[in-house]
Design an enzyme around this catalytic site. Structure first.
Site, mmCIF file in Angstrom:
data_model
loop_
_atom_site.group_PDB
_atom_site.id
_atom_site.type_symbol
_atom_site.label_atom_id
_atom_site.label_comp_id
_atom_site.label_asym_id
_atom_site.label_seq_id
_atom_site.Cartn_x
_atom_site.Cartn_y
_atom_site.Cartn_z
ATOM 1 N N GLU A 1 0.868 -1.178 0.000
ATOM 2 C CA GLU A 1 0.000 0.000 0.000
ATOM 3 C C GLU A 1 0.904 1.227 0.000
ATOM 4 O OE1 GLU A 1 -2.913 -0.365 -0.652
ATOM 5 O OE2 GLU A 1 -3.358 -2.426 -0.087
ATOM 6 N N CYS B 1 -1.667 9.211 2.626
ATOM 7 C CA CYS B 1 -1.278 8.635 1.334
ATOM 8 C C CYS B 1 -2.289 8.934 0.236
ATOM 9 C CB CYS B 1 -1.061 7.132 1.466
ATOM 10 S SG CYS B 1 -2.518 6.222 2.016
#
Length: 485
Positions: free
Chosen positions: A234, A268
């Site tokens: 991720e 993110c």
């Protein structure tokens, strides 16, 4: 060791140090223990799995204040409201979702079978992988530890969690909380520096999930490769926003600034840059300043505004800004960045150079570039010429234009007229694509990510398969002729 785990505070056999790993020797020993247990005593029943989720929920409930304070200490200032929403709320609701659906997820499923092979039947049987490693980043250290743990435990695995060395106070607080609630034979927490992280990534896990930067993600994948350890990465990247011509700009700025100031941009999936017609730049900046006055008054002393995690990250972003002409930097407040407190008020950058570090790297800070585009295809081309992002955001009312953006771009996820919230949907997979990651988890997708979805064909005693054995004759050739054109 029975399959049902007991909490440390009710078990005389549990010692605090047994589930906190801080050196390479302990790391190897503990992994070997968990690996052996996963092979000899797999966790197959739902009551045991649910008990782990119940324990995780109790851990959070009993330690929420302590963990919140530890996060705040690591950041210098972390908005308590953001920790409640982005970390605690997300964790509690994820646990509730898993407890509600986990038992049905783990049942053997019927799968279709071609009439050719009847009366056989196909099944898919979810099985625990064994031992799963989780590498946690510093930006959301609670949710990005708990979130994967929920899926891993629901799938019946044992787990080792490597905490980020960039958030040491939280790492220690979390490790202590885990040691007080979980048996080390179920969950172990690893603390320590980069060398420990490297050694962790080299262990032959049955699956390894890493959340963090793309560059470190490459190293993690390389470290896992000799063991053929499956990885879920991720990562991040530059998540773009496309503002269509027919959008309500005030509403759009409201949502973009909300996403960009969340955790001071250290997210993110934060909007990294905005593609918008140049004629809207001045109004965008004005609306952003107005938004800041409303939502973050007195930013210097405002406890709702999060600070940058450390001096290294602060100086990295300041270096980016040093390369931008002053006339292109638009401050949304009258307050200047402060290295001592690591306070960095949001700034808007108009027309940064495509080759600037600001546009080459993930920003991960409250700095928002505005990039001009004319026709929609220009914006789509701009995105497609760059690595595929973790998230893409489009604001506007034209269904045709929104469909075009969705169809002609590839990203880990998409929000239409919204920011960030797709990552909190339990029924949606979350993950990247290309440079922004590989693999997805959350909810049922996460359960399947950390399970072996074993295919099984069951053949009844009475069947016709003997007709397809040699010596091949008339019946065989007649049957084949029905399918071979």
């Amino acid at each position: 060791m029975t399959s049902t785990q007991t909490e440390a505070d009710t078990s005389s056999s549990m010692s605090k140090s047994s589930s906190i790993i801080s050196n390479k020797e302990q790391l190897q020993t503990q992994f070997a223990t968990l690996q052996t247990l996963s092979r000899t005593n797999p966790i197959l029943d739902w009551p045991t799995r649910k008990s782990q989720l119940d324990t995780l929920e109790r851990l959070l409930s009993k330690n929420k204040d302590k963990l919140t304070q530890a996060i705040n200490a690591d950041f210098g200032q972390r908005s308590e409201g953001e920790t409640k929403f982005a970390e605690l709320f997300s964790s509690f609701t994820s646990i509730s979702h898993a407890k509600k659906h986990g038992e049905s997820w783990m049942k053997t499923r019927k799968a279709p079978i071609s009439a050719v092979y009847l009366p056989a039947r196909n099944e898919i049987e979810p099985q625990p992988l064994g031992v799963v490693g989780i590498m946690v980043p510093w930006n959301y250290p609670l949710y990005l530890a708990i979130g994967p743990m929920i899926d891993v435990l629901t799938a019946g695995n044992r787990v080792m969690v490597k905490m980020s060395e960039a958030a040491p106070q939280f790492a220690q607080a979390f490790a202590e909380a885990v040691s007080q609630h979980f048996s080390a034979d179920m969950v172990s927490v690893v603390v320590g520096d980069v060398d420990i992280a490297v050694a962790f990534s080299q262990l032959p896990f049955d699956h390894l999930i890493y959340t963090g930067s793309t560059e470190v993600g490459k190293k993690v994948m390389a470290a896992a490769a000799p063991n053929l350890t499956p990885v879920t990465l991720e990562l991040g990247g530059k998540s773009p926003v496309i503002v269509l011509e027919d959008t309500n700009l005030e509403s759009t700025v409201n949502r973009i600034m909300t996403g960009k100031t969340l955790n001071a941009g250290q997210t993110c999936i934060a909007p990294d840059y905005v593609l918008i017609d140049r004629k809207h730049h001045a109004q965008f900046v004005a609306l952003a300043k107005q938004w800041m006055r409303k939502h973050y008054p007195n930013i210097t002393t405002n406890e709702d505004y999060t600070h940058i995690i450390d001096n290294s990250q602060f100086n990295r972003v300041r270096k980016y800004l040093d390369q931008i002409p002053e006339e292109n930097i638009h401050h949304t407040t009258d307050v200047q960045p402060d290295i001592d407190s690591r306070l960095m008020p949001p700034v808007i950058i108009t027309e940064p150079g495509a080759d600037s570090e600001l546009m080459q790297n993930e920003i991960f800070a409250p700095v928002l570039p505005l990039i001009h585009y004319g026709e929609l295809d220009e914006a789509i081309t701009f995105i497609n010429e760059r690595p595929r992002p973790l998230a893409l955001y489009v604001f506007g009312n034209s269904d045709e234009d929104i469909k075009r953006v969705r169809s002609y771009t590839v990203s880990g996820g998409v929000c239409v007229n919204e920011i960030v919230l797709h990552a909190l949907q339990h029924e949606l997979p979350f993950g990247g694509v290309g440079h922004s990651g590989m693999g997805a988890y959350h909810g049922k997708t996460g359960f399947e990510r950390f399970s072996h979805m074993k295919p099984v064909l069951v053949q009844p005693k009475v069947n016709a398969m003997n007709l397809l054995q040699p010596p091949y004759g008339f019946i065989f050739n007649k049957f084949m002729s029905m399918f071979i054109k």
